[in-house]
Design an enzyme around this catalytic site. Sequence first.
Site, PDB file in Angstrom:
ATOM      1  N   CYS A 263     -34.750  -6.363 -89.612  1.00 27.97           N
ATOM      2  CA  CYS A 263     -35.326  -5.175 -90.164  1.00 27.97           C
ATOM      3  C   CYS A 263     -36.752  -5.424 -89.844  1.00 27.97           C
ATOM      4  O   CYS A 263     -37.643  -4.550 -89.411  1.00 27.97           O
ATOM      5  CB  CYS A 263     -35.392  -5.269 -91.824  1.00 27.97           C
ATOM      6  SG  CYS A 263     -35.554  -6.907 -92.679  1.00 27.97           S
TER       7      CYS A 263
ATOM      8  N   HIS B 251     -39.987 -14.572 -86.565  1.00 26.89           N
ATOM      9  CA  HIS B 251     -39.903 -13.300 -86.776  1.00 26.89           C
ATOM     10  C   HIS B 251     -40.516 -12.708 -85.971  1.00 26.89           C
ATOM     11  O   HIS B 251     -39.920 -11.498 -85.119  1.00 26.89           O
ATOM     12  CB  HIS B 251     -40.596 -12.696 -88.338  1.00 26.89           C
ATOM     13  CG  HIS B 251     -39.895 -13.552 -89.105  1.00 26.89           C
ATOM     14  ND1 HIS B 251     -40.209 -14.847 -89.723  1.00 26.89           N
ATOM     15  CD2 HIS B 251     -38.620 -13.387 -89.994  1.00 26.89           C
ATOM     16  CE1 HIS B 251     -39.401 -15.246 -90.842  1.00 26.89           C
ATOM     17  NE2 HIS B 251     -38.611 -14.393 -90.947  1.00 26.89           N
ATOM     18  N   GLY B 252     -41.679 -12.718 -85.403  1.00 29.77           N
ATOM     19  CA  GLY B 252     -42.556 -11.992 -84.581  1.00 29.77           C
ATOM     20  C   GLY B 252     -42.082 -12.505 -83.116  1.00 29.77           C
ATOM     21  O   GLY B 252     -41.605 -11.162 -82.540  1.00 29.77           O
TER      22      GLY B 252
ATOM     23  N   HIS C 228     -40.689  -5.287 -97.179  1.00 23.61           N
ATOM     24  CA  HIS C 228     -41.658  -6.244 -96.648  1.00 23.61           C
ATOM     25  C   HIS C 228     -42.900  -5.523 -96.169  1.00 23.61           C
ATOM     26  O   HIS C 228     -42.865  -4.341 -96.163  1.00 23.61           O
ATOM     27  CB  HIS C 228     -41.142  -6.946 -95.043  1.00 23.61           C
ATOM     28  CG  HIS C 228     -39.617  -7.408 -95.405  1.00 23.61           C
ATOM     29  ND1 HIS C 228     -39.393  -8.584 -95.840  1.00 23.61           N
ATOM     30  CD2 HIS C 228     -38.799  -7.061 -94.668  1.00 23.61           C
ATOM     31  CE1 HIS C 228     -38.208  -8.756 -95.846  1.00 23.61           C
ATOM     32  NE2 HIS C 228     -37.506  -7.955 -94.951  1.00 23.61           N
TER      33      HIS C 228
HETATM   34  P1  NAD Z   1     -24.513  -8.583 -97.567  1.00 20.28           P
HETATM   35  O1  NAD Z   1     -24.463 -10.011 -98.102  1.00 20.28           O
HETATM   36  O2  NAD Z   1     -25.299  -7.604 -98.525  1.00 20.28           O
HETATM   37  O3  NAD Z   1     -23.151  -8.059 -97.238  1.00 20.28           O
HETATM   38  C1  NAD Z   1     -22.364  -8.733 -96.456  1.00 20.28           C
HETATM   39  C2  NAD Z   1     -20.982  -8.355 -96.778  1.00 20.28           C
HETATM   40  O4  NAD Z   1     -19.862  -9.060 -95.850  1.00 20.28           O
HETATM   41  C3  NAD Z   1     -20.532  -8.496 -98.255  1.00 20.28           C
HETATM   42  O5  NAD Z   1     -19.692  -7.298 -98.636  1.00 20.28           O
HETATM   43  C4  NAD Z   1     -19.356  -9.644 -97.979  1.00 20.28           C
HETATM   44  O6  NAD Z   1     -18.248  -9.682 -98.855  1.00 20.28           O
HETATM   45  C5  NAD Z   1     -18.708  -9.223 -96.593  1.00 20.28           C
HETATM   46  N1  NAD Z   1     -18.188 -10.286 -96.124  1.00 20.28           N
HETATM   47  C6  NAD Z   1     -18.686 -11.769 -95.924  1.00 20.28           C
HETATM   48  N2  NAD Z   1     -17.933 -12.508 -95.196  1.00 20.28           N
HETATM   49  C7  NAD Z   1     -17.042 -11.661 -94.726  1.00 20.28           C
HETATM   50  C8  NAD Z   1     -15.985 -11.932 -93.688  1.00 20.28           C
HETATM   51  N3  NAD Z   1     -15.576 -13.011 -93.225  1.00 20.28           N
HETATM   52  N4  NAD Z   1     -15.455 -10.890 -93.283  1.00 20.28           N
HETATM   53  C9  NAD Z   1     -15.642  -9.483 -93.859  1.00 20.28           C
HETATM   54  N5  NAD Z   1     -16.840  -9.290 -94.746  1.00 20.28           N
HETATM   55  C10 NAD Z   1     -17.257 -10.257 -94.945  1.00 20.28           C
HETATM   56  O7  NAD Z   1     -25.451  -8.935 -96.323  1.00 20.28           O
HETATM   57  P2  NAD Z   1     -26.577  -7.760 -95.719  1.00 20.28           P
HETATM   58  O8  NAD Z   1     -27.888  -7.956 -96.361  1.00 20.28           O
HETATM   59  O9  NAD Z   1     -25.851  -6.587 -95.668  1.00 20.28           O
HETATM   60  O10 NAD Z   1     -26.648  -8.626 -94.354  1.00 20.28           O
HETATM   61  C11 NAD Z   1     -25.682  -8.419 -93.216  1.00 20.28           C
HETATM   62  C12 NAD Z   1     -26.375  -8.540 -91.746  1.00 20.28           C
HETATM   63  O11 NAD Z   1     -27.428  -7.762 -91.639  1.00 20.28           O
HETATM   64  C13 NAD Z   1     -26.972 -10.001 -91.708  1.00 20.28           C
HETATM   65  O12 NAD Z   1     -26.965 -10.320 -90.255  1.00 20.28           O
HETATM   66  C14 NAD Z   1     -28.399  -9.780 -92.169  1.00 20.28           C
HETATM   67  O13 NAD Z   1     -29.290 -10.799 -91.529  1.00 20.28           O
HETATM   68  C15 NAD Z   1     -28.523  -8.427 -91.571  1.00 20.28           C
HETATM   69  N6  NAD Z   1     -29.832  -7.670 -92.271  1.00 20.28           N
HETATM   70  C16 NAD Z   1     -30.036  -7.700 -93.457  1.00 20.28           C
HETATM   71  C17 NAD Z   1     -30.912  -7.010 -94.099  1.00 20.28           C
HETATM   72  C18 NAD Z   1     -31.298  -6.971 -95.462  1.00 20.28           C
HETATM   73  O14 NAD Z   1     -32.522  -6.952 -95.680  1.00 20.28           O
HETATM   74  N7  NAD Z   1     -30.340  -7.002 -96.347  1.00 20.28           N
HETATM   75  C19 NAD Z   1     -31.740  -6.138 -93.334  1.00 20.28           C
HETATM   76  C20 NAD Z   1     -31.710  -6.052 -91.838  1.00 20.28           C
HETATM   77  C21 NAD Z   1     -30.493  -7.050 -91.251  1.00 20.28           C
END
Ligand code: NAD
Length: 334
Positions: A140, A194-195, A220
């Site tokens: 993000c 991050h940057g 953020h």
């Molecule tokens: P989250 O914890 O909200 O969701 C992850 C999901 O994956 C959960 O539903 C969990 O049950 C499921 N899961 C866990 N292990 C699994 C497996 N082995 N197989 C299938 N499903 C499984 O996480 P999120 O915040 O959505 O983050 C997901 C990705 O996106 C990460 O790489 C994170 O860094 C990135 N991301 C997150 C954000 C944020 O702010 N939330 C922003 C941008 C990018």
Amino acid sequence: SKVKVAINGYGTIGKRVADAVTMQDDMEIIGVAKTRPNYEAFVAHDKGYDVYTLADRVDAMTSAGIPAAGTVEDMISKADVVVDCTPGGVGEKNKALYEKAGVKAIWQGGEDHDLAGCSFNAEANYAEALGKDFVRVVSCNTTGLCRVIYPLDQEYGVKKVRVTLMRRAADPNDIKTGPINAIVPNPIKLPSHHGPDVKSVIPHINITSTAVKLPTTLMHLHTLNIELEKECTADDVKAIFAKQPRVRMVGQGITSTAEVMELGKDLGRPRGDMWENCVWEDSVTMYEGELYFFQAIHQESDVIPENVDAIRAMMELESDGAKSVAKTNKAMGL
Ligand code: NAD
């Protein structure tokens, strides 16, 4: 026929990508994978998504009241592209699965650049992802930075970027992480990663960052300081931002991230999401030849349209990045 998309990991990012893909006319969701039969899994089922799960949990899912459509492997075998939205570090372990099935895959910013070899931002490097099997949609924060740095670099040349990221401690649905009453410099050893992650998308950018975590769940906030190669005014910069399809200039009484999130709700956005960077117009300032401004980044949603564009590039549904961005935005109502 439409491109078949599977979502592996139906959490904060996965559920949003599923809904955004559903809004497009050239791709469709063939299934979502969830580890546990919690409320999100029930909503997915009620929305009509086929719910898949890990091989040893199929019975548990079905007996909880969600008839499992099969295993994650079954889901992948039906897909053209998998969007892996599992927690950071978990996605890496799924690479062998995708390679074995011969399916294209997109990972999120929680994974390392090297896993996919192509880090993606629709505005900055859409063409690089054309036809690729593996792509990583950057985090993000990195997405938010690329959206403003890339167009400035195109027009005026970016000499260097210094950014301070004030990060939300947790997502609104997360009761496990903190701080709840402190400001945490994180990491203390500088610079933060991050940057510099912007360089995974735009390699030649000179950028360093510091980051702190704050007791909030609402977005953020970035403070940017940029030196440009060519002289320009604050109005020139505002004119560039105004032309960006995923940058919104804010003012009109919006003085905090709380009001930005309220705007997202007032606009009727799904889940109150704010997909675009919100730059405070009045903050855009030139001081001693250097540019300064504030922007707010909605961590839960700014990467969602980027995932749609990444699918379109990898499947070569559209060769022109600007056209894909316009199509995605129109379908989502952005
Ligand atoms: P989250 O914890 O909200 O969701 C992850 C999901 O994956 C959960 O539903 C969990 O049950 C499921 N899961 C866990 N292990 C699994 C497996 N082995 N197989 C299938 N499903 C499984 O996480 P999120 O915040 O959505 O983050 C997901 C990705 O996106 C990460 O790489 C994170 O860094 C990135 N991301 C997150 C954000 C944020 O702010 N939330 C922003 C941008 C990018």
